[in-house]
Design a protein around this motif. Structure first.
Motif, mmCIF file in Angstrom:
data_model
loop_
_atom_site.group_PDB
_atom_site.id
_atom_site.type_symbol
_atom_site.label_atom_id
_atom_site.label_comp_id
_atom_site.label_asym_id
_atom_site.label_seq_id
_atom_site.Cartn_x
_atom_site.Cartn_y
_atom_site.Cartn_z
ATOM 1 N N TYR A 196 0.834 -1.209 0.000
ATOM 2 C CA TYR A 196 0.000 0.000 0.000
ATOM 3 C C TYR A 196 0.872 1.264 0.000
ATOM 4 C CZ TYR A 196 0.834 1.977 4.534
ATOM 5 O OH TYR A 196 1.444 2.633 5.560
ATOM 6 N N ALA A 197 2.049 1.188 0.625
ATOM 7 C CA ALA A 197 2.900 2.393 0.728
ATOM 8 C C ALA A 197 3.499 2.740 -0.637
ATOM 9 C CB ALA A 197 3.998 2.162 1.760
ATOM 10 N N HIS A 198 3.936 1.744 -1.385
ATOM 11 C CA HIS A 198 4.512 2.026 -2.711
ATOM 12 C C HIS A 198 3.435 2.384 -3.739
ATOM 13 C CE1 HIS A 198 8.091 0.250 -0.864
ATOM 14 N NE2 HIS A 198 8.764 0.979 -1.732
ATOM 15 N N MET A 199 2.181 1.978 -3.479
ATOM 16 C CA MET A 199 1.085 2.339 -4.394
ATOM 17 C C MET A 199 0.751 3.834 -4.318
ATOM 18 S SD MET A 199 0.249 -0.353 -6.069
ATOM 19 C CE MET A 199 -1.376 -0.106 -6.749
ATOM 20 N N GLU A 200 1.245 4.503 -3.284
ATOM 21 C CA GLU A 200 1.022 5.957 -3.158
ATOM 22 C C GLU A 200 1.788 6.738 -4.228
ATOM 23 O OE1 GLU A 200 -0.785 7.819 -0.815
ATOM 24 O OE2 GLU A 200 -1.692 5.914 -0.240
ATOM 25 N N PHE A 201 2.839 6.125 -4.758
ATOM 26 C CA PHE A 201 3.590 6.805 -5.826
ATOM 27 C C PHE A 201 2.831 6.603 -7.132
ATOM 28 C CE2 PHE A 201 6.982 5.375 -2.829
ATOM 29 C CZ PHE A 201 7.328 6.633 -2.368
ATOM 30 N N THR A 202 2.610 7.699 -7.839
ATOM 31 C CA THR A 202 1.865 7.606 -9.097
ATOM 32 C C THR A 202 2.717 8.220 -10.207
ATOM 33 O OG1 THR A 202 0.883 9.782 -8.786
ATOM 34 C CG2 THR A 202 -0.352 7.893 -7.898
ATOM 35 N N HIS A 203 2.309 7.938 -11.436
ATOM 36 C CA HIS A 203 3.005 8.528 -12.579
ATOM 37 C C HIS A 203 3.007 10.052 -12.430
ATOM 38 C CE1 HIS A 203 3.815 9.646 -16.785
ATOM 39 N NE2 HIS A 203 4.458 8.480 -16.833
ATOM 40 N N ALA A 204 1.876 10.618 -11.967
ATOM 41 C CA ALA A 204 1.749 12.080 -11.872
ATOM 42 C C ALA A 204 2.670 12.659 -10.795
ATOM 43 C CB ALA A 204 0.295 12.446 -11.587
ATOM 44 N N ASN A 205 2.650 12.100 -9.560
ATOM 45 C CA ASN A 205 3.476 12.736 -8.523
ATOM 46 C C ASN A 205 4.969 12.486 -8.733
ATOM 47 O OD1 ASN A 205 3.770 10.171 -7.215
ATOM 48 N ND2 ASN A 205 2.119 10.568 -5.763
ATOM 49 N N VAL A 206 5.316 11.388 -9.366
ATOM 50 C CA VAL A 206 6.737 11.133 -9.631
ATOM 51 C C VAL A 206 7.217 12.002 -10.810
ATOM 52 C CG1 VAL A 206 8.439 9.361 -10.284
ATOM 53 C CG2 VAL A 206 6.675 8.832 -8.586
ATOM 54 N N THR A 207 6.370 12.176 -11.815
ATOM 55 C CA THR A 207 6.744 13.035 -12.944
ATOM 56 C C THR A 207 6.967 14.470 -12.463
ATOM 57 O OG1 THR A 207 5.473 11.693 -14.461
ATOM 58 C CG2 THR A 207 5.972 13.911 -15.207
ATOM 59 N N ARG A 208 6.126 14.898 -11.550
ATOM 60 C CA ARG A 208 6.230 16.268 -11.043
ATOM 61 C C ARG A 208 7.598 16.508 -10.377
ATOM 62 N NH1 ARG A 208 4.660 19.705 -6.758
ATOM 63 N NH2 ARG A 208 4.637 17.942 -5.361
ATOM 64 N N ILE A 209 8.027 15.559 -9.560
ATOM 65 C CA ILE A 209 9.314 15.733 -8.861
ATOM 66 C C ILE A 209 10.469 15.604 -9.859
ATOM 67 C CG2 ILE A 209 9.719 13.362 -8.062
ATOM 68 C CD1 ILE A 209 9.936 16.094 -5.595
ATOM 69 N N ARG A 210 10.280 14.759 -10.847
ATOM 70 C CA ARG A 210 11.314 14.574 -11.867
ATOM 71 C C ARG A 210 11.538 15.876 -12.651
ATOM 72 N NH1 ARG A 210 13.852 9.696 -14.735
ATOM 73 N NH2 ARG A 210 15.650 10.848 -14.036
ATOM 74 N N ARG A 211 10.448 16.580 -12.935
ATOM 75 C CA ARG A 211 10.570 17.861 -13.666
ATOM 76 C C ARG A 211 11.285 18.903 -12.826
ATOM 77 N NH1 ARG A 211 4.728 17.956 -15.816
ATOM 78 N NH2 ARG A 211 4.868 16.531 -17.570
ATOM 79 N N LEU A 212 11.075 18.816 -11.508
ATOM 80 C CA LEU A 212 11.714 19.796 -10.625
ATOM 81 C C LEU A 212 13.215 19.537 -10.469
ATOM 82 C CD1 LEU A 212 8.980 19.891 -7.837
ATOM 83 C CD2 LEU A 212 9.667 21.830 -9.253
ATOM 84 N N HIS A 213 13.617 18.279 -10.650
ATOM 85 C CA HIS A 213 15.032 17.912 -10.464
ATOM 86 C C HIS A 213 15.484 17.079 -11.662
ATOM 87 C CE1 HIS A 213 14.643 19.173 -6.241
ATOM 88 N NE2 HIS A 213 13.468 18.566 -6.285
ATOM 89 N N PRO A 214 15.563 17.689 -12.843
ATOM 90 C CA PRO A 214 15.814 16.894 -14.063
ATOM 91 C C PRO A 214 17.181 16.196 -14.084
ATOM 92 C CG PRO A 214 15.810 19.256 -14.542
ATOM 93 C CD PRO A 214 15.389 19.123 -13.123
ATOM 94 N N GLN A 215 18.129 16.703 -13.300
ATOM 95 C CA GLN A 215 19.468 16.088 -13.324
ATOM 96 C C GLN A 215 19.597 14.905 -12.353
ATOM 97 O OE1 GLN A 215 21.263 17.174 -15.670
ATOM 98 N NE2 GLN A 215 20.083 19.041 -16.004
#
Ligand code: 13P
Ligand code: SF4
Length: 333
Positions: A196-215
């Protein structure tokens, strides 16, 4: 181009929000724990998701595989398992004559809950050619019904060593199972369980953080869904995360797993930055089961040698074989 902002989510009973133990209380408890540890000749094994103060007092901190290997080789009289129940159970199965205690006996796991032994047995009876590979996140009853156990650290190897003429049944994590199928090319029947804890990560929330830290390389646990894994630079067990981040020349990493993983990463990779994924209602992602353990409860379970993990000799004998098979395959070159 739209600018990406990073609104700070409200903190809801999570690592960030919980008041930390005072340094004085922490030092006093740590001293008491070390004193009792000597008195009873104990070893303290802790999972990478335990709170920082538990990790800091443990003899060994690691992933499920490393912890099982440590449990198999310890000479201590008492094993103190700071993790969840199925991990302490595994230590007891490997050490039936030792005392195994854990800080909170109700520290369960959503994967373990998803796969009751009788339901697995029912499914196994539909196909005598099933070869059952069980992720270590399951009960002793499920282990006793399994041909071999695996962890996220060795699942690919275990599946590659599985008989070619058998129908592989992988329980209980459908996400880990799907990732292993991608890695090995072996088709498997997957039990429909998840963390259940890993299911909290979604394509949307992970993409958002990835855009903030592209490197920053994105490091994800295989318990994440495929939609999240596809965004990752590396998918691996918690122990391999340490290894990867140590060796990588990058200076910042996005860590897509349980919140307290970053404690060990920060300790072992000084000078590097570890970024967690902000979820909808908090700034971290905790496993509520792992967080049932506290430094106070750790001390109490050692001082009282209670709660203990107990199982019937029959279950221990049957569950031991697939665990030993895993340890033996894992040790192969
Ligand atoms: P590992 O630490 O073995 O990668 O597993 C993670 C986990 O969820 C343990 O419950
Ligand atoms: Fe279970 Fe997920 Fe917690 Fe690990 S993180 S113990 S798999 S619920």
């Amino acid at each position: 181009m739209t600018e990406v902002t990073d609104p700070q989510p409200a903190l809801v009973d999570c690592v960030e929000a919980r008041p930390p133990l005072s340094p004085e209380r922490c030092d006093a408890l740590t001293r008491d724990i070390l004193r009792v540890k000597k008195q009873v000749n104990a070893v303290i094994l802790a999972h990478n998701y335990q709170v920082a103060e538990i990790q800091d007092v443990a003899d060994y901190v690691g992933d499920s595989l490393g912890l099982a290997q440590q449990a198999a080789r310890t000479t201590a009289d008492v094993i103190v398992f700071a993790g969840v129940h199925f991990m302490a159970e595994t230590a007891k199965i490997l050490n039936p004559n030792k005392i195994v205690v854990l800080p909170d006996k109700d520290a369960g796991c959503s994967l373990e809950e998803s796969c009751p032994g009788p339901k697995l047995k029912e499914l196994q009876e539909t196909n005598p050619n099933f070869y059952t590979i069980s992720y270590i996140n399951c009960s002793a009853a499920v282990k006793a019904l399994s041909d071999v156990i695996c962890t996220s650290g060795n699942a690919v190897k275990i599946v590659n060593h599985s008989p070619k003429d058998r129908d592989l049944l992988f329980v209980p994590d459908e996400n880990l199972g799907a990732w292993v199928m991608e890695q090995t090319g072996r088709k498997m029947h997957l039990w429909k369980g998840n963390c259940y804890a890993h299911m909290e990560f979604t394509h949307a929330n992970v993409t958002r953080i990835r855009r903030l830290h592209p490197q920053a390389p994105l490091v994800a646990h295989p318990e994440c869904t495929q939609a999240v894994r596809m965004l990752a630079d590396v998918v691996c067990s918690t122990e391999r995360m340490i290894d990867y981040c140590k060796k990588s020349p990058a200076s910042a990493f996005i860590i897509v797993t349980e919140a307290d993983m970053v404690h060990r990463l920060r300790k072992e990779c000084p000078g590097k930055e570890f970024i967690r994924v902000a979820l909808s209602n908090c700034a971290c992602n905790e496993c509520k089961f792992m967080k049932m353990n506290t430094l106070e409860k750790l001390y109490e379970c050692m001082a009282n040698l209670h709660p203990r993990v107990e199982m019937s000799p029959e279950i221990i004998a049957r569950a031991r074989l697939p665990i030993e098979r895993m340890l033996e395959i894992s040790a192969r070159a």
